[in-house]
Scaffold this motif. Structure first.
Motif, PDB file in Angstrom:
ATOM      1  N   HIS A 130       2.208  -9.906   3.929  1.00 15.43           N
ATOM      2  CA  HIS A 130       1.900 -10.505   2.570  1.00 15.43           C
ATOM      3  C   HIS A 130       2.732 -11.710   2.289  1.00 15.43           C
ATOM      4  O   HIS A 130       3.036 -12.125   1.084  1.00 15.43           O
ATOM      5  N   GLU A 156      -3.977  -5.701   6.493  1.00 15.93           N
ATOM      6  CA  GLU A 156      -4.648  -4.582   6.519  1.00 15.93           C
ATOM      7  C   GLU A 156      -4.740  -3.824   7.918  1.00 15.93           C
ATOM      8  O   GLU A 156      -4.938  -2.562   7.997  1.00 15.93           O
ATOM      9  N   VAL A 188       1.070  -0.817   8.335  1.00 17.02           N
ATOM     10  CA  VAL A 188       2.329  -0.962   7.807  1.00 17.02           C
ATOM     11  C   VAL A 188       2.406  -0.584   6.547  1.00 17.02           C
ATOM     12  O   VAL A 188       1.465  -1.147   5.692  1.00 17.02           O
ATOM     13  N   LEU A 190       3.718   0.415   2.621  1.00 19.73           N
ATOM     14  CA  LEU A 190       4.659  -0.235   1.747  1.00 19.73           C
ATOM     15  C   LEU A 190       4.857   0.544   0.545  1.00 19.73           C
ATOM     16  O   LEU A 190       3.862   1.268  -0.350  1.00 19.73           O
ATOM     17  N   PHE A 219       6.861   0.765  -3.270  1.00 24.20           N
ATOM     18  CA  PHE A 219       7.252  -0.337  -4.125  1.00 24.20           C
ATOM     19  C   PHE A 219       8.411   0.408  -5.092  1.00 24.20           C
ATOM     20  O   PHE A 219       8.317   1.454  -5.430  1.00 24.20           O
ATOM     21  N   VAL A 264       3.514   1.179  -8.346  1.00 22.30           N
ATOM     22  CA  VAL A 264       2.319   0.555  -8.339  1.00 22.30           C
ATOM     23  C   VAL A 264       1.041   1.270  -8.020  1.00 22.30           C
ATOM     24  O   VAL A 264       0.218   1.168  -7.160  1.00 22.30           O
ATOM     25  N   PHE A 308      -2.714   2.653  -9.240  1.00 22.45           N
ATOM     26  CA  PHE A 308      -3.689   1.626  -9.435  1.00 22.45           C
ATOM     27  C   PHE A 308      -4.129   2.271 -11.258  1.00 22.45           C
ATOM     28  O   PHE A 308      -4.780   3.447 -11.060  1.00 22.45           O
ATOM     29  N   HIS A 351      -6.571   1.958 -12.981  1.00 20.99           N
ATOM     30  CA  HIS A 351      -7.997   2.501 -13.534  1.00 20.99           C
ATOM     31  C   HIS A 351      -8.470   3.688 -12.525  1.00 20.99           C
ATOM     32  O   HIS A 351      -9.512   4.085 -12.631  1.00 20.99           O
ATOM     33  N   PHE A 359      -7.899   7.090  -2.719  1.00 15.59           N
ATOM     34  CA  PHE A 359      -8.085   5.471  -2.245  1.00 15.59           C
ATOM     35  C   PHE A 359      -7.287   5.402  -1.098  1.00 15.59           C
ATOM     36  O   PHE A 359      -7.381   4.643   0.019  1.00 15.59           O
ATOM     37  N   ALA A 366      -2.623   7.233   4.332  1.00 12.87           N
ATOM     38  CA  ALA A 366      -3.463   6.187   4.983  1.00 12.87           C
ATOM     39  C   ALA A 366      -2.758   6.290   6.339  1.00 12.87           C
ATOM     40  O   ALA A 366      -3.383   5.350   7.310  1.00 12.87           O
ATOM     41  N   GLN A 406       1.411  -7.458  -6.437  1.00 16.12           N
ATOM     42  CA  GLN A 406       1.624  -6.296  -5.946  1.00 16.12           C
ATOM     43  C   GLN A 406       0.415  -5.190  -5.547  1.00 16.12           C
ATOM     44  O   GLN A 406       0.566  -4.619  -4.773  1.00 16.12           O
ATOM     45  N   HIS A 407      -0.646  -5.281  -6.312  1.00 16.98           N
ATOM     46  CA  HIS A 407      -1.916  -4.643  -6.161  1.00 16.98           C
ATOM     47  C   HIS A 407      -2.384  -4.956  -4.828  1.00 16.98           C
ATOM     48  O   HIS A 407      -3.040  -4.244  -4.055  1.00 16.98           O
ATOM     49  N   ALA A 420      -0.903  -6.341  -2.449  1.00 21.93           N
ATOM     50  CA  ALA A 420      -0.154  -5.759  -1.356  1.00 21.93           C
ATOM     51  C   ALA A 420      -0.484  -4.478  -1.029  1.00 21.93           C
ATOM     52  O   ALA A 420      -0.362  -3.782  -0.102  1.00 21.93           O
ATOM     53  N   ALA A 421      -0.246  -3.636  -2.132  1.00 21.42           N
ATOM     54  CA  ALA A 421      -0.325  -2.232  -1.898  1.00 21.42           C
ATOM     55  C   ALA A 421      -1.932  -1.799  -1.306  1.00 21.42           C
ATOM     56  O   ALA A 421      -1.725  -0.896  -0.525  1.00 21.42           O
ATOM     57  N   GLY A 422      -2.987  -2.490  -1.740  1.00 20.88           N
ATOM     58  CA  GLY A 422      -4.355  -2.055  -1.212  1.00 20.88           C
ATOM     59  C   GLY A 422      -4.327  -2.572   0.061  1.00 20.88           C
ATOM     60  O   GLY A 422      -4.750  -1.779   1.058  1.00 20.88           O
ATOM     61  N   ARG A 423      -3.741  -3.702   0.716  1.00 21.42           N
ATOM     62  CA  ARG A 423      -3.836  -4.020   1.960  1.00 21.42           C
ATOM     63  C   ARG A 423      -2.877  -3.436   2.708  1.00 21.42           C
ATOM     64  O   ARG A 423      -3.185  -3.018   3.989  1.00 21.42           O
ATOM     65  N   SER A 424      -1.744  -2.720   2.350  1.00 23.30           N
ATOM     66  CA  SER A 424      -0.938  -1.842   3.276  1.00 23.30           C
ATOM     67  C   SER A 424      -1.549  -0.566   3.345  1.00 23.30           C
ATOM     68  O   SER A 424      -1.208   0.210   4.348  1.00 23.30           O
ATOM     69  N   LEU A 425      -2.493  -0.333   2.593  1.00 22.56           N
ATOM     70  CA  LEU A 425      -3.283   1.042   2.587  1.00 22.56           C
ATOM     71  C   LEU A 425      -4.268   0.551   3.576  1.00 22.56           C
ATOM     72  O   LEU A 425      -5.073   1.793   3.735  1.00 22.56           O
ATOM     73  N   TYR A 475      -6.933  -1.780   3.386  1.00 18.55           N
ATOM     74  CA  TYR A 475      -8.160  -2.433   2.824  1.00 18.55           C
ATOM     75  C   TYR A 475      -8.057  -3.903   3.280  1.00 18.55           C
ATOM     76  O   TYR A 475      -7.075  -4.602   3.166  1.00 18.55           O
ATOM     77  N   GLY A 476      -9.294  -4.359   3.719  1.00 20.28           N
ATOM     78  CA  GLY A 476      -9.528  -5.816   3.712  1.00 20.28           C
ATOM     79  C   GLY A 476      -9.261  -6.505   2.421  1.00 20.28           C
ATOM     80  O   GLY A 476      -9.574  -6.038   1.497  1.00 20.28           O
ATOM     81  N   ARG A 477      -9.123  -7.952   2.487  1.00 21.37           N
ATOM     82  CA  ARG A 477      -9.066  -8.748   1.316  1.00 21.37           C
ATOM     83  C   ARG A 477      -9.960  -8.455   0.240  1.00 21.37           C
ATOM     84  O   ARG A 477      -9.887  -8.188  -0.958  1.00 21.37           O
ATOM     85  N   LYS A 526     -12.609  -3.420  -5.330  1.00 19.50           N
ATOM     86  CA  LYS A 526     -12.265  -1.943  -5.348  1.00 19.50           C
ATOM     87  C   LYS A 526     -11.153  -1.986  -6.604  1.00 19.50           C
ATOM     88  O   LYS A 526     -10.985  -0.941  -7.297  1.00 19.50           O
ATOM     89  N   LEU A 527     -10.145  -2.806  -6.454  1.00 25.91           N
ATOM     90  CA  LEU A 527      -8.915  -2.570  -7.117  1.00 25.91           C
ATOM     91  C   LEU A 527      -8.905  -3.650  -8.291  1.00 25.91           C
ATOM     92  O   LEU A 527      -8.442  -3.425  -9.488  1.00 25.91           O
ATOM     93  N   PRO A 572     -12.405  -3.944 -11.036  1.00 24.76           N
ATOM     94  CA  PRO A 572     -12.409  -3.202 -12.187  1.00 24.76           C
ATOM     95  C   PRO A 572     -11.529  -3.264 -13.097  1.00 24.76           C
ATOM     96  O   PRO A 572     -11.628  -2.894 -14.276  1.00 24.76           O
ATOM     97  N   GLN A 573     -10.207  -3.718 -12.792  1.00 22.34           N
ATOM     98  CA  GLN A 573      -9.241  -3.963 -13.711  1.00 22.34           C
ATOM     99  C   GLN A 573      -9.330  -5.169 -14.703  1.00 22.34           C
ATOM    100  O   GLN A 573      -9.108  -5.447 -15.721  1.00 22.34           O
TER     101      GLN A 573
END
Lengths: 213, 569
Positions: free
Chosen positions: A52, A76, A80, A82, A84, A88, A90, A92, A101, A153, B184-185, B187-192, B194-196, B202-203, B206-207
């Protein structure tokens, strides 16, 4: 399963390196701790490993995870996880949907996925909170939900960015024990950055001091 | 003892200005239009309520086609603009921060709709630039015989609308993103895993959606009811509804005013129906989206969207630049036979020949822009200062009120209002036009100024107060000087919006107030591209100059003040 950093260093484009090159091998189930003064680039180190890093930074050295060189991969694809400082979650999505998710796509079918999420919630002491708004959780509940989301995950390594610093002192021991127990149970390498010597002690792994270059 | 909130008088003043200057007239205009739509318009001697205007309206040849093409162009252009704006924001976001985005998007926001439409027509027509450039390759010896502008599907209109709306939606998206912990969101999404693109879809979206819903509705309302873009780029027979209605309103036969008014109500209904459709789509997507999000698909296949969006964005930017260049080139062209890519001879004749008219229109446009912007800025500052003094955040109804003039189709209330003004003897004057333009300038000024005003460090005013400065001195010696950069940005946007106004100038000026915009639109249907190019060039230059000043003046004023050199919005 191990995470290997080989002479890793990060510099601001055109500037000096943030910290002296770092070499480190973290074995499965082991939690290594990186400590250092504010501004030395502890969070930047984690960003570099997880993928990141902001475009303004450049990176040298190598990072391998289970023998694969991960620096060339997009974030992705590195596997790895993360965790925080402030969870963090989500905003919504409900608590359960946050975990869903994270849950690997390998688990198929709505019933199977729901069961996997419910089981994870139960393990985190969050049973019955599936449909709750994450904003209504307590700090400790949020921290456990975030860790569970990361673990669902199926990461091959976990990075923890001052994971306990926002928690009340009374909660900290409990969440530390919970986190480290899960890391050991999964037998994945973990790297934690922190200010708090008590975190390092509880982690039980090697402690590395990050020094400015 | 209870301390009365400060600034009661100021807030009462703002409220009165809004009630009598904004809500009252819009309601009165709608009421007059509604009465006329059902047969009652005493000015032309129609006093009997009936459904005759509606049957006359539906008896018009081509009305059904007109409605269809209006709905199609309005909805498709809004949808495509939203998709492209979000994808472009996602693709460019790591490099687009703060002032840089504003500087990049400002020129596109500044270009008036009419000038862009005229320039685009110059580029797209069979005798335009693209065909000229392709002619040697395709071996064409005369302009191809296809309708590329004014096509029956409204494709050219959709393209023109997108060129204006994508930058606007990007700007509001970037503003909205500052309220989300974006990094942060991501980074959080991609570390799970998910592609950019998947993380954005998805994240982040919607916000972001609740923060950009109102601006999207503004875009939708505009796209469904634009007159000047429909006139220049849209199909001509039958045209889009708003153009059809404008023709009826200005027809020599006053009996046509009644079906025109019924049509204005229909236009309002069309926009309302589109809003309802948007609301239904939002609900359906929210439900379907939850299942989609929980399935855990990592969406790596979506990532090619981002470079695709970047490519489309670059093409759009190039097309916009080409359109502007076409205006300028035509205004200086003399002999320019087909298929030469550049004029054979150049001349200043378009400029010198039209100089008296150009100068008059420029002066009038400038006067209108300055007056409406000053008026809107004063009201916006009074409103924001009133909020500060009351120490209360803005109520949702007040936020909706700001957007009201942008959500109601102009044609729905402007003519009705003009009729009222006629009765009061106010029609056709400069004052009426200033007021009508301010109705649309004020919302943009207010929206632009609100965020920076609220972001101002409250300790500055408190420090001044503790040094003995009263509320007015705090406003004029602390707040306004510190906020000079955003105030000038808001003023530049005010000038751009005022210059771009077509229908309010046309209706409230009773066709007698000739601005650069009304002249350019009128000329665009004629044959002399040189003079049209000159008017449209000047029409574009005015807001561009305003934006340039908004960037340069604070940079000069604050050249020794690092904390204030942010550079606009």
């Amino acid at each position: 399963m191990s995470l290997v950093l080989d002479a890793l260093s990060v510099r601001v484009a055109g500037g000096a390196a943030l910290f002296a090159p770092l070499s480190l091998t973290i074995g499965p189930g082991e939690v290594s701790t990186v400590m250092g003064p504010s501004g030395v680039g502890k969070s930047t180190l984690l960003d570099a490993i997880a993928g990141h890093l902001a475009p303004a930074f450049t990176l040298s050295g190598g990072v391998t995870l289970d023998g694969r060189d991960i620096l060339a991969l997009p974030a992705e694809a590195r596997r790895v996880g993360l965790v925080f400082q402030d969870a963090v979650l989500f905003p919504h999505l409900s608590v359960g949907d946050n975990l869903a998710f994270g849950l690997a796509a390998r688990v198929k079918g709505r019933a199977a996925r729901r069961a996997a999420v419910e089981a994870a919630l139960a393990r985190a002491g969050l049973a019955g909170l599936h449909d709750r708004d994450p904003a209504s959780l307590s700090g400790g509940q949020r921290a456990r939900a975030a860790l569970m989301r990361s673990l669902l995950a199926e990461p091959a390594a976990l990075l923890l960015d001052e994971p306990f610093s926002k928690l009340d002192a009374s909660l900290r021991d409990e969440i530390r024990a919970f986190t480290f127990a899960h890391i050991r149970a999964r037998a994945i390498p973990a790297l934690m950055v922190t200010h708090d010597p008590a975190d390092a002690e509880a982690a039980g792994g090697p402690v590395i001091g990050l020094t400015p270059q | 003892m209870r301390v009365a909130p400060e600034g009661r008088g100021l807030r009462a003043l703002v409220l009165a200005a809004l009630a009598f200057g904004l809500i009252g007239p819009i309601a009165a205009g709608l009421w007059a239009t509604a009465r006329a739509g059902f047969g009652v318009m005493p000015v032309i001697g129609a006093t009997e309520a009936s459904l005759a205007p509606w049957s006359a309206l539906f008896a018009l040849p081509g009305l059904a086609t007109s409605l269809k093409v209006t709905a199609f162009t309005g909805i498709v252009s809004t949808l495509l603009s939203l998709i492209l704006a979000l994808a472009l924001t996602a693709a460019l976001q790591p490099r687009l921060t703060g002032g840089r985005a504003a500087r990049l998007l400002a020129p596109f926001l500044a270009i008036p709709h009419a000038a862009l439409a005229i320039g685009l027509a110059f580029v797209l027509t069979p005798s335009g630039w693209i065909a000229r450039l392709l002619a040697p390759i395709l071996g064409l010896d005369r302009p191809p015989d296809i309708a590329l502008v004014g096509d029956p599907w409204g494709i050219a209109l959709i393209l023109g609308l997108m060129l204006k709306e994508v930058p606007f939606l990007m700007l509001v998206s970037l503003a909205g993103l500052t309220q989300i912990p974006l990094a942060q969101h991501l980074a959080a999404g991609r570390s799970l895993g998910y592609g950019r693109a998947a993380v954005w879809l998805k994240l982040i979206v919607p916000q972001l959606w609740p923060l950009i819903r109102l601006p999207v509705m503004v875009v939708l309302a505009y796209a469904l009811s634009t007159v000047e873009m429909g006139l220049i780029l849209g199909p001509s027979n039958p045209p889009v509804l708003a153009v059809l209605l404008t023709r009826l309103f200005f027809a020599p036969d006053t009996a046509l005013l009644l079906p025109a008014s019924a049509g204005a109500l229909l236009q309002g209904g069309l926009v309302a129906a589109a809003f309802a459709l948007l609301w239904l789509t939002e609900r359906a997507l929210a439900m379907a989206g939850r299942f989609w999000l929980c399935r855990g698909g990592r969406g790596h296949g979506l990532d090619p969207i981002l470079p695709l969006a970047r490519g489309l964005g670059m093409i759009a930017a190039a097309l916009g630049a080409l359109a502007m260049l076409a205006l300028l080139t035509w205004s200086f062209a003399w002999r320019w036979p087909w298929p030469a890519a550049l004029p054979e001879s150049w001349s200043l004749r378009a400029w010198t020949g039209a100089a008296p008219g150009l100068a008059r229109a420029l002066g009038l446009t400038l006067a209108l822009a300055l007056a409406t912007t000053a008026l809107s800025l004063a009201l916006a500052v009074a409103w924001l200062e009133g909020e500060d003094r009351a120490r209360s955040p803005r109520a949702p109804w007040a936020e909706a009120l700001i957007y009201l003039p942008l959500l109601v189709p102009q044609i729905g209330f402007l003519y009705g209002l003009n009729v009222l003004f006629l009765r009061l003897g106010l029609s056709g004057g400069l004052a009426a036009v200033i007021w009508a333009q301010a109705l649309f300038v004020f919302p943009y000024v207010m929206i632009t100024l609100s965020d920076p005003w609220r972001a101002l460090d409250p300790r500055l005013a408190r420090a001044a107060a503790s040094l003995g400065a009263g509320p007015w001195r705090r406003l004029f010696t602390v707040k306004l000087p510190v906020l000079i950069a955003p105030i000038l940005t808001a003023a530049a946007i005010g000038v751009a919006v005022s210059v771009a106004q077509y229908l309010p100038t046309l209706f409230m000026g009773a066709g007698r107030i000739a601005t650069l915009t009304t002249e350019a639109v009128t000329l665009s249907s004629g044959s002399d591209r040189r003079v049209t190019g000159a008017y449209a060039t000047l029409q574009t230059a005015l807001p561009l100059a305003a934006y340039a000043a908004a960037f340069l003046v604070p940079a000069l004023l604050h050249r020794d003040r690092r904390a204030l050199r942010g550079g606009g919005a």
